[in-house]
Design a protein around this motif. Sequence first.
Motif, mmCIF file in Angstrom:
data_model
loop_
_atom_site.group_PDB
_atom_site.id
_atom_site.type_symbol
_atom_site.label_atom_id
_atom_site.label_comp_id
_atom_site.label_asym_id
_atom_site.label_seq_id
_atom_site.Cartn_x
_atom_site.Cartn_y
_atom_site.Cartn_z
ATOM 1 N N ASP A 1 0.810 -1.216 0.000
ATOM 2 C CA ASP A 1 0.000 0.000 0.000
ATOM 3 C C ASP A 1 0.848 1.274 0.000
ATOM 4 N N ARG A 2 2.147 1.157 0.211
ATOM 5 C CA ARG A 2 3.023 2.319 0.194
ATOM 6 C C ARG A 2 3.710 2.522 -1.165
ATOM 7 N N LYS A 3 3.547 1.585 -2.080
ATOM 8 C CA LYS A 3 4.223 1.679 -3.366
ATOM 9 C C LYS A 3 3.479 2.620 -4.297
ATOM 10 N N ARG A 4 4.219 3.341 -5.092
ATOM 11 C CA ARG A 4 3.654 4.309 -6.011
ATOM 12 C C ARG A 4 3.087 3.604 -7.246
ATOM 13 N N GLY A 5 1.967 4.105 -7.750
ATOM 14 C CA GLY A 5 1.411 3.606 -9.000
ATOM 15 C C GLY A 5 0.487 2.413 -8.861
ATOM 16 N N LEU A 6 0.271 1.904 -7.661
ATOM 17 C CA LEU A 6 -0.620 0.760 -7.477
ATOM 18 C C LEU A 6 -2.016 1.240 -7.120
ATOM 19 N N VAL A 7 -3.025 0.489 -7.538
ATOM 20 C CA VAL A 7 -4.427 0.803 -7.203
ATOM 21 C C VAL A 7 -4.646 0.413 -5.748
ATOM 22 N N LYS A 8 -5.015 1.384 -4.922
ATOM 23 C CA LYS A 8 -5.106 1.152 -3.484
ATOM 24 C C LYS A 8 -6.548 1.019 -2.996
ATOM 25 N N ILE A 9 -7.517 1.265 -3.852
ATOM 26 C CA ILE A 9 -8.917 1.113 -3.454
ATOM 27 C C ILE A 9 -9.434 -0.211 -3.983
#
Length: 168
Positions: free
Chosen positions: A155-163
């Motif tokens: 959840d801290r990585k950039r560019g990933l869908v978090k919802i």
Amino acid sequence: MNMLPKTSYREGEKNLPHEPVNEIHVHKLTMQQLFVPVSESRHFTREDAAKAFHDSMLSVDARSPQPELIKMEREILEGKSRQESLAKFKQATQNEEDRVARRIAGEQRREEEATTRVKTDRYEFRFKEINADDVGYNGRSRKGTGWRYGAPFDDRKRGLVKIPTSVP
């Protein structure tokens, strides 16, 4: 109102013991209101009610932390004496507690046998045999070495869908 249990606080008046309803655990799936059509000739049980709320939900009796207590109360309602049922309840709970204590002692014994201890002047080092294959597919299994200190969550990585993109 005669069907509801009452506690009287007047001097000398005897109270019948009753189940405190505020201590009963309420499952989150049972908070919805359902209308399940059932024929009048069919006996609708607690198991049927649990299945109406969710397919994999257990009934109240199966989820209870003390099934022996439920069994004791049912025996009393069937006509057995309270003293006899209470003695059977105490024996059943003692057997269950002994079984749990034996299981915990066995787990501690196995853990102790798997640990090698080396004592020095100041410290005691404890070593366990570790298998590198225990970390699992992505290296984040709880059985793996350093799980507590390992890689950060995604959840801290950039560019990933978090919802969430779907509802299970």
